[in-house]
Motif scaffolding. Structure first.
Motif, PDB file in Angstrom:
ATOM      1  N   ASN A 107      30.490   5.899  88.392  1.00  0.00           N
ATOM      2  CA  ASN A 107      31.068   7.177  88.756  1.00  0.00           C
ATOM      3  C   ASN A 107      30.606   8.453  87.928  1.00  0.00           C
ATOM      4  OD1 ASN A 107      33.021   8.463  90.453  1.00  0.00           O
ATOM      5  ND2 ASN A 107      34.585   8.482  89.020  1.00  0.00           N
ATOM      6  N   LYS A 108      29.411   8.570  87.920  1.00  0.00           N
ATOM      7  CA  LYS A 108      28.713   9.775  87.288  1.00  0.00           C
ATOM      8  C   LYS A 108      27.834  10.496  88.176  1.00  0.00           C
ATOM      9  CE  LYS A 108      29.395   7.829  82.776  1.00  0.00           C
ATOM     10  NZ  LYS A 108      30.696   8.435  82.499  1.00  0.00           N
ATOM     11  N   SER A 151      26.922   5.460  91.291  1.00  0.00           N
ATOM     12  CA  SER A 151      27.800   4.887  92.182  1.00  0.00           C
ATOM     13  C   SER A 151      29.052   4.259  91.225  1.00  0.00           C
ATOM     14  CB  SER A 151      27.498   4.329  93.349  1.00  0.00           C
ATOM     15  OG  SER A 151      28.742   3.763  93.981  1.00  0.00           O
ATOM     16  N   LYS A 178      39.710   1.690  93.412  1.00  0.00           N
ATOM     17  CA  LYS A 178      38.439   1.066  93.376  1.00  0.00           C
ATOM     18  C   LYS A 178      38.134   0.105  92.140  1.00  0.00           C
ATOM     19  CE  LYS A 178      33.432   2.078  93.519  1.00  0.00           C
ATOM     20  NZ  LYS A 178      32.275   3.061  93.657  1.00  0.00           N
ATOM     21  N   LEU A 179      38.445   0.640  91.018  1.00  0.00           N
ATOM     22  CA  LEU A 179      38.396  -0.057  89.871  1.00  0.00           C
ATOM     23  C   LEU A 179      39.163  -1.368  89.731  1.00  0.00           C
ATOM     24  CD1 LEU A 179      38.636   2.846  86.925  1.00  0.00           C
ATOM     25  CD2 LEU A 179      36.699   1.499  87.960  1.00  0.00           C
ATOM     26  N   GLU A 234      41.774  11.722  94.442  1.00  0.00           N
ATOM     27  CA  GLU A 234      40.312  11.360  94.065  1.00  0.00           C
ATOM     28  C   GLU A 234      40.503  10.251  92.733  1.00  0.00           C
ATOM     29  OE1 GLU A 234      37.421  11.442  95.527  1.00  0.00           O
ATOM     30  OE2 GLU A 234      38.508  12.505  97.176  1.00  0.00           O
ATOM     31  N   GLU A 235      41.622  10.725  92.077  1.00  0.00           N
ATOM     32  CA  GLU A 235      41.749   9.813  90.854  1.00  0.00           C
ATOM     33  C   GLU A 235      42.465   8.559  91.122  1.00  0.00           C
ATOM     34  OE1 GLU A 235      41.921   8.576  86.705  1.00  0.00           O
ATOM     35  OE2 GLU A 235      40.785  10.208  87.818  1.00  0.00           O
ATOM     36  N   LYS A 288      42.175   7.115  94.358  1.00  0.00           N
ATOM     37  CA  LYS A 288      41.054   6.428  95.213  1.00  0.00           C
ATOM     38  C   LYS A 288      40.148   5.790  93.841  1.00  0.00           C
ATOM     39  CE  LYS A 288      40.605   9.480  99.007  1.00  0.00           C
ATOM     40  NZ  LYS A 288      39.989  10.423  99.694  1.00  0.00           N
ATOM     41  N   LYS A 289      39.881   6.395  92.735  1.00  0.00           N
ATOM     42  CA  LYS A 289      39.007   5.867  91.779  1.00  0.00           C
ATOM     43  C   LYS A 289      39.659   4.588  91.279  1.00  0.00           C
ATOM     44  CE  LYS A 289      36.649   6.895  87.367  1.00  0.00           C
ATOM     45  NZ  LYS A 289      36.563   8.102  86.169  1.00  0.00           N
ATOM     46  N   ARG A 296      35.617  -1.560  83.479  1.00  0.00           N
ATOM     47  CA  ARG A 296      36.704  -1.239  84.647  1.00  0.00           C
ATOM     48  C   ARG A 296      37.903  -0.828  84.375  1.00  0.00           C
ATOM     49  NH1 ARG A 296      32.161  -0.919  85.747  1.00  0.00           N
ATOM     50  NH2 ARG A 296      31.108  -1.841  87.598  1.00  0.00           N
TER      51      ARG A 296
END
Length: 542
Positions: free
Chosen positions: A474-475, A471, A57-58, A50-51, A53-54, A261
């Motif tokens: 990310n919160k 979204s 995205k950033l 997940e990290e 993927k995050k 970002r």
């Protein structure tokens, strides 16, 4: 007795296929296991936490923001070129001039020609790349004199010559002009005076017979021609000034997005994030042709040694790098004094006495012929976290608009450095708190403060609802909702559809007690001027 059987060919084929494809139960089990293993292998190859993927995205959002910024700057440059081209066509048509040209100041303080329209002595159109290196020092030749600041003013002065042959011209220009245009009978050069300074010069040469496309032997520009060109020059200067402010606005917008970002965390990558952001910041100020700065030096205070260390440098073409970038103490040198006082410092004529004696890198300054210097503190709360130093190639005046812009850049960067600092503290305190079985209350308050800043920066671009904000940031939606309510009640943000007076006069929001029904998906929020000032304070976070 022999018994014969008539076997149908299709039956033989089916039987053969059955034999070829026959598998025992054990073989089927093994095949299933192999297939499952291969699928797992493919899954492992494409697996992302997940990290990860995050972060992906950033990175994509940062890439898109940079592309958007470059596109915006490219469109500004294109619009600027179109204004220059159209203005020159209008000038030639109105004044019936043989040639019209516009010169703008470069980073070196030279008047460089950026556009020309006209016909040569044979009636042929002059190409824009003819004598493309044409440039003048302030006060040099007929063109440069128009940009020379007259006494008691910040602006140049109109030049009108009835016989350019008798005027002191740059020798190369005289030769080029006579070869291209023939005898030079008359000319006008008018400064492009903007709100604070002269941006360049517009120049016209020779009256022509428009029916024959040849210069008149005796015709001169009239006083009405001079007056008309003066007013057009004011319009051109205003348009160019607006383009420069658009570029500044684009830089602040992109930098805000970059800081939100950027990859900051407490797992050792904070230093990489800081280095990347610092370098991009000074590059935005120095590498952009629409800014006046030829070199930028960014220093960040080391929390352990309390020294100001050079974190990023940026130089334009032709500037040498042989300077001493050793760490300096707070209070030592110009940057150290700025860090100590927390106030910007502006100097002009820095190659002259006594200013030059204040610099450590005197040889570097003289070698690159820098003329002006500005140093701005990176302030967060009451703590100076570093300094941003900028050098120009001519005697540049840091007018209030320019100071506000650069200080806004420094403040944005300071907020990011401060946040990294708190991330590091939070990580260390968490380890201690975990051992003690407790967590300091102030840590939650600090996190909430910076979550609010991040939310305000996100709303700066466009109105958004809680779902979209959650979204982007990310919160959790509940956390965003808790951030929204106090910001709304205190007038930092407003809901679309509320009284427009609330964000024209944000002070009205201070006493707001009306409970608004907030929908996570249907209520859109936008930042008010009060919120904007919290995000971009003029001088500091005080």
């Amino acid at each position: 007795m022999i018994v014969t059987y008539e076997i149908v060919p299709d039956a033989i084929q089916k039987a053969g296929n059955s034999i070829i494809g026959f598998k025992t139960e054990e073989e089927k089990k093994q095949a299933k296991e192999i297939d499952a293993f291969l699928q797992a292998g493919n899954s492992i190859i494409g697996f992302k936490t997940e990290e990860e993927k995050k972060q992906a995205k950033l990175e994509e959002e940062k890439k898109q923001a940079k592309l958007s910024f470059r596109t915006e700057v490219s469109l500004i440059k294109k619009s600027k070129n179109e204004i220059v081209k159209n203005a020159l066509k209008i000038v030639r048509e109105k004044l019936k001039s043989q040639m019209a040209a516009i010169f703008l100041f470069s980073k070196d303080g030279l008047l460089e020609r950026i556009g020309i329209e006209g016909i040569d002595k044979d009636g042929n159109f002059v190409e824009n790349d003819w004598y493309k290196e044409e440039s003048y020092q302030v006060g040099e030749s007929f063109t440069g004199k128009a940009a020379q600041i007259k006494e008691g003013s910040n602006y140049g002065e109109t030049q009108y010559i009835r016989n350019l042959d008798e005027t002191d011209l740059k020798e190369e220009s005289r030769r080029k002009y006579e070869e291209k245009f023939g005898s030079i009978k008359c000319a006008i050069a008018i400064p492009l005076n903007g709100r604070n300074k002269t941006y360049g010069v517009i120049q016209v040469v020779n009256k022509i017979d428009s029916t024959k496309n040849i210069p008149f032997s005796e015709a001169l520009f009239s006083e009405d021609d001079v007056r008309w060109l003066y007013f057009l020059a004011a319009y051109i200067a205003n348009a160019l000034s607006n383009f420069r402010r658009d570029v500044q606005s684009g830089i602040l917008k992109y930098l805000s997005h970059l800081l939100i970002r950027s990859n900051y965390n407490s797992h050792g990558r904070d230093r990489n994030a800081l280095d990347e952001v610092c370098q991009q910041t000074v590059d935005l100020l120095v590498k952009n042709p629409e800014t006046a700065f030829k070199a930028g030096i960014l220093r960040i205070k080391n929390d352990n040694s309390h020294l100001l260390e050079v974190t990023a440098t940026s130089i334009s073409n032709g500037v040498t790098e042989n300077r001493d970038n050793k760490p300096i103490k707070i209070g030592d040198g110009l940057a150290g004094r700025v860090a100590e006082s927390g106030k910007p410092l502006i100097l002009q004529g820095i190659r002259n006495e006594p200013q030059i004696n204040s610099f450590t890198n005197r040889s570097w300054i003289n070698e690159n012929r820098f003329e002006s210097f500005g140093c701005f503190p990176l302030l967060a709360k009451e703590d100076v976290l570093g300094t941003l130093s900028l050098y120009t190639g001519y005697n540049y005046d840091f007018y209030p608009d320019s100071i506000e812009f650069v200080q806004s850049v420094a403040d944005l960067l300071a907020s990011f450095v401060y946040r990294l600092k708190l991330e590091k503290i939070e990580s260390e305190v968490k380890l201690v708190a975990a051992g003690l079985g407790a967590k300091p209350q102030y840590l939650e308050q600090t996190r909430s403060h910076f979550d609010e800043i991040e939310l305000l920066a996100t709303l700066e671009n466009q109105p958004l609802n809680i779902k979209t904000l959650a979204s982007i940031l990310n919160k959790l939606e509940g956390h965003v909702r808790n951030l929204i309510q106090p910001l709304f009640e205190e007038g930092y943000i407003d809901a679309v559809g509320n009284c427009i007076l609330h964000y024209i006069f944000p002070s009205l929001g201070k006493n707001r007690r009306v409970k608004t029904e907030i929908s996570d998906s249907e209520t859109y929020f936008l930042i008010t001027s009060k919120g904007h000032y919290r995000l971009h304070p003029f001088i500091s976070f005080k």
